[in-house]
Design a protein around this motif. Structure first.
Motif, PDB file in Angstrom:
ATOM      1  N   PHE A 149       0.951  -1.075   0.058  1.00 15.77           N
ATOM      2  CA  PHE A 149      -0.116   0.225   0.123  1.00 15.77           C
ATOM      3  C   PHE A 149       0.759   1.266   0.081  1.00 15.77           C
ATOM      4  O   PHE A 149       0.497   2.389  -0.516  1.00 15.77           O
ATOM      5  CB  PHE A 149      -0.888   0.010   1.269  1.00 15.77           C
ATOM      6  CG  PHE A 149      -1.668  -1.199   1.214  1.00 15.77           C
ATOM      7  CD1 PHE A 149      -2.955  -1.262   0.519  1.00 15.77           C
ATOM      8  CD2 PHE A 149      -1.602  -2.366   2.168  1.00 15.77           C
ATOM      9  CE1 PHE A 149      -3.862  -2.297   0.508  1.00 15.77           C
ATOM     10  CE2 PHE A 149      -2.209  -3.357   2.102  1.00 15.77           C
ATOM     11  CZ  PHE A 149      -3.459  -3.533   1.404  1.00 15.77           C
ATOM     12  N   VAL A 150       2.064   1.304   0.612  1.00 13.12           N
ATOM     13  CA  VAL A 150       2.898   2.519   0.614  1.00 13.12           C
ATOM     14  C   VAL A 150       4.397   2.082   0.128  1.00 13.12           C
ATOM     15  O   VAL A 150       5.121   1.760   1.158  1.00 13.12           O
ATOM     16  CB  VAL A 150       2.742   2.880   2.323  1.00 13.12           C
ATOM     17  CG1 VAL A 150       1.765   3.954   2.179  1.00 13.12           C
ATOM     18  CG2 VAL A 150       3.180   1.857   3.118  1.00 13.12           C
ATOM     19  N   PRO A 151       4.478   1.627  -1.035  1.00 16.51           N
ATOM     20  CA  PRO A 151       5.796   0.976  -1.524  1.00 16.51           C
ATOM     21  C   PRO A 151       7.064   2.094  -1.090  1.00 16.51           C
ATOM     22  O   PRO A 151       6.796   3.193  -1.183  1.00 16.51           O
ATOM     23  CB  PRO A 151       5.528   1.192  -2.788  1.00 16.51           C
ATOM     24  CG  PRO A 151       3.995   0.852  -3.188  1.00 16.51           C
ATOM     25  CD  PRO A 151       3.441   1.628  -1.957  1.00 16.51           C
ATOM     26  N   GLY A 152       8.063   1.671  -0.600  1.00 14.20           N
ATOM     27  CA  GLY A 152       9.247   2.524  -0.264  1.00 14.20           C
ATOM     28  C   GLY A 152       9.216   3.071   0.757  1.00 14.20           C
ATOM     29  O   GLY A 152      10.428   3.394   1.457  1.00 14.20           O
ATOM     30  N   ILE A 153       8.164   3.245   1.706  1.00 18.19           N
ATOM     31  CA  ILE A 153       8.130   3.521   3.137  1.00 18.19           C
ATOM     32  C   ILE A 153       7.288   2.861   4.262  1.00 18.19           C
ATOM     33  O   ILE A 153       7.240   3.385   5.238  1.00 18.19           O
ATOM     34  CB  ILE A 153       7.350   5.074   3.003  1.00 18.19           C
ATOM     35  CG1 ILE A 153       5.783   4.944   2.793  1.00 18.19           C
ATOM     36  CG2 ILE A 153       8.051   6.162   2.368  1.00 18.19           C
ATOM     37  CD1 ILE A 153       4.946   6.264   2.864  1.00 18.19           C
ATOM     38  N   GLY A 154       7.080   1.572   3.582  1.00 19.01           N
ATOM     39  CA  GLY A 154       6.428   0.616   4.467  1.00 19.01           C
ATOM     40  C   GLY A 154       7.228   0.402   5.811  1.00 19.01           C
ATOM     41  O   GLY A 154       6.554   0.179   6.807  1.00 19.01           O
ATOM     42  N   GLU A 155       8.479   0.198   5.642  1.00 22.98           N
ATOM     43  CA  GLU A 155       9.360  -0.070   6.611  1.00 22.98           C
ATOM     44  C   GLU A 155       9.125   1.213   7.985  1.00 22.98           C
ATOM     45  O   GLU A 155       9.191   0.852   9.011  1.00 22.98           O
ATOM     46  CB  GLU A 155      10.732  -0.365   6.419  1.00 22.98           C
ATOM     47  CG  GLU A 155      11.702  -0.688   7.428  1.00 22.98           C
ATOM     48  CD  GLU A 155      13.305  -0.898   7.259  1.00 22.98           C
ATOM     49  OE1 GLU A 155      13.550  -1.836   6.747  1.00 22.98           O
ATOM     50  OE2 GLU A 155      13.948   0.147   6.982  1.00 22.98           O
TER      51      GLU A 155
END
Length: 577
Positions: free
Chosen positions: A102-108
């Protein structure tokens, strides 16, 4: 009816206590999100254990086996076999996997912010549930308010705090809440399962789990004629005997089942849980009288103690004995959170008193409440245990404060009810001041020392960015930098703040404390240190002729070339090895 009117009608049906509780939780979560959230988003995680957990979860999600909890980038080529559990990796790993689509790149980064806060919510609700069982709904609301202000506990749930301590708080509270709210086998089984999960995550909570087990056994011994007491101990025993070995088998590789471990769940813990659990499940079937039940419980305690002393002595050995005297003196002996409150009181008595004030007052309140019997006795045992552990080691104050909140809330509610019954308001006001967190704030503020600017911290992405872009290699640095170097750079490290990394930590200290040699140490690509770290100053003062002291003084060996820039001072090993 308009939508606004409908919403008002629905809200009006929500009990005032529940609505107030929801507001308190929302305020606590929002304040932590606003104050700490930006730092966690920027990967400024502070404590080295948070960085170590992030590195471990990344390795797992990157393809490392569930059964392989070795840090392969630590002390190469040996690697570090950690004592951590995959169960503690699950919340962060699950959140990262769920958020990535849902939030690629900022999921972590988003997971680092929200996971600790998501754990805080059940912790506050469980405290409220326990207090409600002790003193009614008003006690539950008071516990919510106290929990939302309990700083020693809240620091374990701030954004970025992804170590296992917050999860441990939730599990201990869940075990207590199960016994307080669920009579009979359901409560016993719930407490046993929560205890088994907690034991598998880490051994810090073992004293609390032992108190819970002892209470269940003694409650049956004293009230065994009551069907609920017999059902509780039976459910507890069966669940414990099943859950502990099941979780052990699910998290520990078969090749390690026979290892003697005193710092993580091992063969001895499984044996004690199975023998004790089976005995507790069988004893209620014997229809014994009270005296015979008390003798049976005492005999079981002797059997378990003999089992440990004879077959599994690792369970009672000091978990940090492997560290050795040098690392204990120069590293672990300077970790503030591992000091006792009494040691801290020698230099800062007001601050030390402020740290334990709430837990001490709550323990007294719990003992007074315990005169009424029932599960209040369990909470009193736990509160007194919390006070002892919190005084023994300051890092235990987070869980100690969490355990102290429910009896403190129940005490405030009792004082209010006494006032409502026609008594004076003054006892409640005095109780609110004494039991509340105001003494902690006042004492801590009065004892605070002026801040000393020792330079910029080095455990941030910006500080380590110049090192992170260099070709991959092995970094030799003081111990406390190990976690952030693993998480924020692609490099391997020699030393890490894990007590099992004895070889790597000793190697790092040996090289940094020895006079600079004519030849570089083998297997090292970079050497660095952080001027702002207390560990750097300790090592340099202890070995003024050592390599680290020489680097600080500008006496750089010819086989080192400075690289990068920023607060973390770094040199590349350039001579042939």
């Amino acid at each position: 009816m308009s939508s606004v009117a409908y919403l008002r009608s629905r809200v009006s049906r929500i009990p005032v206590v529940a609505l107030a509780g929801a507001v308190l939780i929302a305020v606590a979560v929002s304040l932590l999100l606003i104050q700490i959230g930006p730092s966690a988003w920027a990967l400024e995680l502070g404590d080295s254990d948070n960085f170590m957990r992030l590195a471990e979860v990344r390795d797992w999600l990157g393809g490392q086996s569930w059964w392989d909890i070795r840090q392969h980038r630590v002390d190469p080529p040996h690697g570090l076999y950690t004592h951590w559990s995959r169960l503690a990796d699950l919340p962060l790993a699950a959140a990262i996997v769920a958020l990535r689509p849902f939030v690629p790149g900022i999921g972590e980064r988003l997971a680092l912010v929200v996971v600790p806060l998501l754990l805080l919510v059940p912790a506050l609700l469980l405290q409220s549930a326990i207090a409600t069982g002790l003193g009614g709904r008003l006690a539950g609301l008071a516990a919510l308010g106290l929990g939302a202000l309990a700083t020693p506990m809240l620091v374990q749930f701030v954004p970025g705090r992804i170590d296992h301590h917050g999860l441990q708080i939730v599990l201990v509270l869940a075990a207590v809440a199960a016994l307080v709210h669920w009579p009979g086998a359901r409560g016993g089984a719930g407490a046993a399962v929560a205890s088994a999960v907690s034991l598998t995550v880490g051994l810090e909570t073992a004293p609390y789990l032992a108190v819970i087990a002892g209470y269940v056994a003694l409650d049956w011994a004293w009230h065994g004629d009551d069907q609920n007491a017999a059902s509780t101990v039976r459910g507890y025993g069966i669940a414990l005997a099943v859950a502990v070995p099941a979780l052990f088998a699910a998290t520990v590789p078969i090749a390690d089942w026979a290892l003697a471990k005193g710092d993580a769940i091992g063969r001895g813990h499984v044996a004690v849980a199975v023998v004790g659990g089976v005995a507790l499940a069988v004893l209620p079937q014997l229809w014994l009288g009270r005296d015979a039940r008390l003798v049976a419980v005492a005999a079981l305690g002797v059997v378990l103690a003999g089992l440990v002393l004879k077959l599994f002595p690792e369970l009672i050995l000091a978990p940090y004995a492997m560290v050795g005297p040098l690392l204990a003196r120069l590293w672990m002996g300077h970790i503030v959170e591992m000091r006792s409150v009494f040691a801290d009181a020698a230099t800062s008595p007001m601050a030390a008193l402020g740290r334990v004030w709430f837990v001490a007052v709550a323990a007294v309140a719990a003992v007074i409440l315990a005169r009424r019997g029932g599960r209040k006795l369990l909470v009193a045992f736990l509160a007194v245990t919390a006070l002892g552990l919190g005084c023994w080691e300051m890092r235990a104050l987070g869980l100690a404060t969490a355990v102290a909140v429910p009896p403190a809330g129940a005490a405030l509610a009792a004082l209010w009810h006494r006032r409502a019954a026609g008594g004076s308001l003054m006892p409640f006001i005095i109780g609110l001041v004494v039991i509340g967190h105001l003494p902690l704030i006042v004492l801590s503020a009065g004892a605070s020392a002026p801040a000393v600017n020792r330079g910029l911290p080095c455990n941030t992405p910006s500080a380590l960015a110049p090192l992170a872009v260099l070709p991959r290699g092995v970094v030799l640095a003081p111990i406390d930098m190990g976690g952030s170097l693993l998480a924020l750079t692609p490099h391997s490290v020699v030393a890490t703040p894990i007590h099992r990394d004895v070889h790597g930590n000793m190697l790092a200290y040996t090289i940094l404390r020895a006079p600079p040699s004519a030849e570089p140490p083998p297997g090292i690509d970079y050497i660095g240190y952080c001027p702002a770290d207390g560990e750097t100053r300790i090592l340099a003062a202890d070995a003024p002729r050592g390599l680290l002291a020489a680097l600080i003084a500008g006496r750089v060996p010819p086989w080192l070339t400075p690289v990068g820039s920023g607060p973390f001072r770094t040199w590349r090993v350039t001579a042939s090895r």
